[in-house]
Design a protein around this motif. Structure first.
Motif, PDB file in Angstrom:
ATOM      1  N   SER A 129       0.781  -1.119  -0.036  1.00  0.00           N
ATOM      2  CA  SER A 129       0.003   0.014  -0.074  1.00  0.00           C
ATOM      3  C   SER A 129       0.819   1.426   0.010  1.00  0.00           C
ATOM      4  O   SER A 129       2.178   1.092   0.102  1.00  0.00           O
ATOM      5  N   GLU A 130       0.054   2.383  -0.254  1.00  0.00           N
ATOM      6  CA  GLU A 130       0.818   3.659   0.154  1.00  0.00           C
ATOM      7  C   GLU A 130       1.655   3.883   1.348  1.00  0.00           C
ATOM      8  O   GLU A 130       2.249   4.836   1.522  1.00  0.00           O
ATOM      9  N   ALA A 131       1.179   3.111   2.456  1.00  0.00           N
ATOM     10  CA  ALA A 131       1.668   3.094   3.729  1.00  0.00           C
ATOM     11  C   ALA A 131       3.025   2.444   3.918  1.00  0.00           C
ATOM     12  O   ALA A 131       3.602   2.302   4.926  1.00  0.00           O
ATOM     13  N   ALA A 132       3.667   1.642   2.597  1.00  0.00           N
ATOM     14  CA  ALA A 132       4.949   0.911   2.912  1.00  0.00           C
ATOM     15  C   ALA A 132       5.969   1.516   3.436  1.00  0.00           C
ATOM     16  O   ALA A 132       6.709   0.902   4.025  1.00  0.00           O
ATOM     17  N   GLY A 133       6.028   2.975   3.356  1.00  0.00           N
ATOM     18  CA  GLY A 133       7.125   3.577   3.615  1.00  0.00           C
ATOM     19  C   GLY A 133       7.321   3.862   5.005  1.00  0.00           C
ATOM     20  O   GLY A 133       8.432   4.269   5.905  1.00  0.00           O
ATOM     21  N   LEU A 134       6.128   3.467   5.946  1.00  0.00           N
ATOM     22  CA  LEU A 134       6.275   3.575   7.534  1.00  0.00           C
ATOM     23  C   LEU A 134       7.021   2.389   8.065  1.00  0.00           C
ATOM     24  O   LEU A 134       7.259   2.657   9.429  1.00  0.00           O
ATOM     25  N   VAL A 135       7.167   1.264   7.606  1.00  0.00           N
ATOM     26  CA  VAL A 135       7.814   0.202   8.056  1.00  0.00           C
ATOM     27  C   VAL A 135       8.770  -0.518   7.131  1.00  0.00           C
ATOM     28  O   VAL A 135       8.868  -0.305   6.112  1.00  0.00           O
ATOM     29  N   ARG A 136       9.694  -1.168   7.810  1.00  0.00           N
ATOM     30  CA  ARG A 136      10.472  -1.935   7.323  1.00  0.00           C
ATOM     31  C   ARG A 136      10.490  -3.493   7.488  1.00  0.00           C
ATOM     32  O   ARG A 136      10.292  -3.744   8.738  1.00  0.00           O
ATOM     33  N   PHE A 137       9.989  -4.303   6.677  1.00  0.00           N
ATOM     34  CA  PHE A 137       9.866  -5.947   6.718  1.00  0.00           C
ATOM     35  C   PHE A 137      11.311  -6.369   7.360  1.00  0.00           C
ATOM     36  O   PHE A 137      12.309  -6.073   6.920  1.00  0.00           O
ATOM     37  N   ASP A 138      11.197  -6.938   8.449  1.00  0.00           N
ATOM     38  CA  ASP A 138      12.476  -7.463   9.198  1.00  0.00           C
ATOM     39  C   ASP A 138      11.721  -8.868   9.533  1.00  0.00           C
ATOM     40  O   ASP A 138      11.316  -9.199  10.629  1.00  0.00           O
ATOM     41  N   PRO A 139      12.371 -10.239   9.042  1.00  0.00           N
ATOM     42  CA  PRO A 139      12.080 -11.489   9.618  1.00  0.00           C
ATOM     43  C   PRO A 139      12.686 -11.651  11.000  1.00  0.00           C
ATOM     44  O   PRO A 139      12.190 -12.712  11.600  1.00  0.00           O
ATOM     45  N   MET A 140      13.608 -10.957  11.419  1.00  0.00           N
ATOM     46  CA  MET A 140      13.947 -10.934  12.955  1.00  0.00           C
ATOM     47  C   MET A 140      12.914 -10.637  14.016  1.00  0.00           C
ATOM     48  O   MET A 140      13.210 -10.910  15.309  1.00  0.00           O
ATOM     49  N   ILE A 141      12.169  -9.893  13.756  1.00  0.00           N
ATOM     50  CA  ILE A 141      11.222  -9.079  14.771  1.00  0.00           C
ATOM     51  C   ILE A 141      10.304 -10.335  15.087  1.00  0.00           C
ATOM     52  O   ILE A 141       9.405 -10.959  14.316  1.00  0.00           O
ATOM     53  N   VAL A 142      10.203 -10.725  16.373  1.00  0.00           N
ATOM     54  CA  VAL A 142       9.266 -11.837  16.891  1.00  0.00           C
ATOM     55  C   VAL A 142       8.443 -11.375  17.832  1.00  0.00           C
ATOM     56  O   VAL A 142       7.161 -11.734  18.153  1.00  0.00           O
ATOM     57  N   ARG A 143       8.752 -10.468  18.962  1.00  0.00           N
ATOM     58  CA  ARG A 143       8.020 -10.350  20.288  1.00  0.00           C
ATOM     59  C   ARG A 143       7.963 -11.396  21.156  1.00  0.00           C
ATOM     60  O   ARG A 143       7.404 -12.470  20.677  1.00  0.00           O
ATOM     61  N   GLY A 144       8.498 -11.170  22.205  1.00  0.00           N
ATOM     62  CA  GLY A 144       8.464 -12.418  23.265  1.00  0.00           C
ATOM     63  C   GLY A 144       7.120 -12.730  24.024  1.00  0.00           C
ATOM     64  O   GLY A 144       6.794 -13.886  24.484  1.00  0.00           O
ATOM     65  N   LEU A 145       6.160 -11.721  23.787  1.00  0.00           N
ATOM     66  CA  LEU A 145       4.707 -12.120  24.599  1.00  0.00           C
ATOM     67  C   LEU A 145       3.911 -13.113  23.682  1.00  0.00           C
ATOM     68  O   LEU A 145       4.044 -12.898  22.432  1.00  0.00           O
TER      69      LEU A 145
END
Length: 429
Positions: A252-268
């Motif tokens: 989408s047009e919002a793609a620039g707000l984030v960077r895809f990163d396979p290492m982000i998991v979050r522990g919760l």
């Protein structure tokens, strides 16, 4: 000799003296303003909850290692809340019949975790929480990412000072099982390994992978997958990507707000798909600041009604470290704007009358509690950060006047009592 109690707070907690509290109030005020401009409504809940809601949903690290628990006189096991999400899920479930979904809520709770105090981690912290409940739409992800950017801008950050790194646990699960060959039984442990990936050296990670049951070849493939970035998406099955809200955001047009990163998991444990973390880009503070994600049915502990949600928690410790790193910490506000000083004890009532008028005009105003010589009172007013003083003298007061003095220029003039507020406002401006 009397044995005095220590004056230091319990380890891992903090005292906030007025100057620091002034800074915090300013920072949080900016954040509240941004949240409410997006339509988020503030709520709060009890600091004591049933220990079970954290043991069932917050994850093993919090439940087994970080939870402050107690048993009340009725034999009920309670905990000081370590986070707000299970509480708000309880509140949403309990009031679902009267809510118009989706809802946008935010809070600023005091939370407690038994951790080893270090930079960025203490045992008591305050956390801004923002959540959307009741929608599966990818528009929720887009709004949350927009909100994160505006919150950071609200405290003075520019876009180059931080990055939002995002992933989808379902995409990662597919990559681990389809590409790396991780079994369903190994998946939770490998998720934990990925969550620790940037905290340890390669040799340590390889040893941990071996303990899980991943041989060298699988470990190398895992490293390739985690470092692939957006190229990883080309290797995943279409049916997996079609159900991912994050993939929709990236298209989408919002793609620039984030960077895809396979290492982000979050522990919760309750996150089910989209997860993200906000990182400081400064090499002096190269760490995650805060994060969040989507939970498909956190309210399922309390109701059969499925209520999806997405949200994040922004802790005060890492936020203040970020502001300090980038020179964005605001200056404490002065104690007062103006001090009204009577020159004699019998004029104390007159001084309070003038102070009441100035407060009514919106000025932070004090009067001496113990009268000293005029010179000393002027010095105290200056140290308190006042920009002006109003001096109430015998002859002036008898004539219906007061003296208004600038502490910056030392210039002063006699004005009618009815004009005092306007004269002081002019100096403050």
């Amino acid at each position: 000799m009397p044995e005095y109690l220590p004056t230091a707070p319990y380890r891992g907690t903090r005292d906030f003296l007025p100057p620091e509290m002034s800074v915090r109030t300013q920072v949080f005020g900016h954040l509240y303003d941004v949240l409410e401009r997006y339509g988020y409504q503030r709520y709060d809940g009890p600091v004591l909850e049933s220990a079970e809601i954290y043991e069932r949903k917050s994850g093993q690290e919090i439940a087994d290692q970080q939870l402050y628990t107690l048993t009340d006189r009725g034999g009920r096991r309670l905990a000081l809340r370590p986070e707000m999400t299970p509480s708000v899920a309880r509140m949403i479930a309990g009031n679902a019949g009267s809510l118009q979904f989706p809802v946008r809520w935010y809070s600023h709770p005091n939370c407690h975790r038994y951790e080893r105090p270090q930079r960025g981690r203490v045992r008591e912290h305050w956390q801004i929480n923002a959540d959307i409940f009741g929608s599966d739409s990818a528009n929720c992800e887009i709004e949350i990412f927009e909100l994160v950017h505006d919150l950071m801008r609200g405290v003075g950050a520019t876009d180059d000072m931080f990055v939002v790194r995002a992933n989808d646990r379902n995409l990662l699960s597919s990559a681990l099982t389809d590409l790396v060959g991780v079994t369903a039984e190994q998946l939770p442990q490998v998720f934990g390994l990925v969550d620790r990936w940037e905290k340890y050296d390669r040799e340590t990670l390889a040893g941990q992978a071996e303990e899980i049951g991943l041989p060298d070849k699988q470990f190398e493939k895992l490293a390739d997958v985690l470092g692939a970035g957006t190229a990883l998406l080309d290797e995943l099955p279409e049916q997996v990507k079609e159900t991912s809200n994050l993939v929709k955001v990236l298209a989408s047009e919002a793609a620039g707000l984030v960077r895809f990163d396979p290492m982000i998991v979050r522990g919760l444990a309750y996150y089910t798909s989209t997860v993200f973390e906000v990182f400081d880009t400064s090499p002096e503070n190269n760490r995650a600041l805060f994060g969040g994600g989507r939970y498909s049915d956190l309210a399922g502990m309390f109701t059969s009604q499925q209520i999806p949600g997405i949200g994040f928690g922004m802790g005060d410790v890492t936020l203040m470290d970020f502001l300090g790193t980038h020179g964005l910490t605001p200056q404490p506000r002065s104690e007062v704007d103006v001090v009204v000083i009577p020159v004699a004890e019998e004029l104390a009532g007159a001084a309070r009358q003038v102070a009441t008028e100035l407060r009514g005009a919106g000025m932070r105003t004090s009067t001496p509690l113990e009268l000293r010589k005029l010179g000393k009172e002027l010095g105290r007013a200056d140290k308190a950060g006042a920009k002006a003083v109003v001096i109430v003298g015998q002859e002036d007061w008898a004539a219906g006047n007061v003296t208004v003095r600038s502490l910056a220029t030392r210039e002063q003039r006699v004005v009618a009592l009815t004009e005092a507020a306007a004269a002081v406002a002019e100096l403050l401006a």
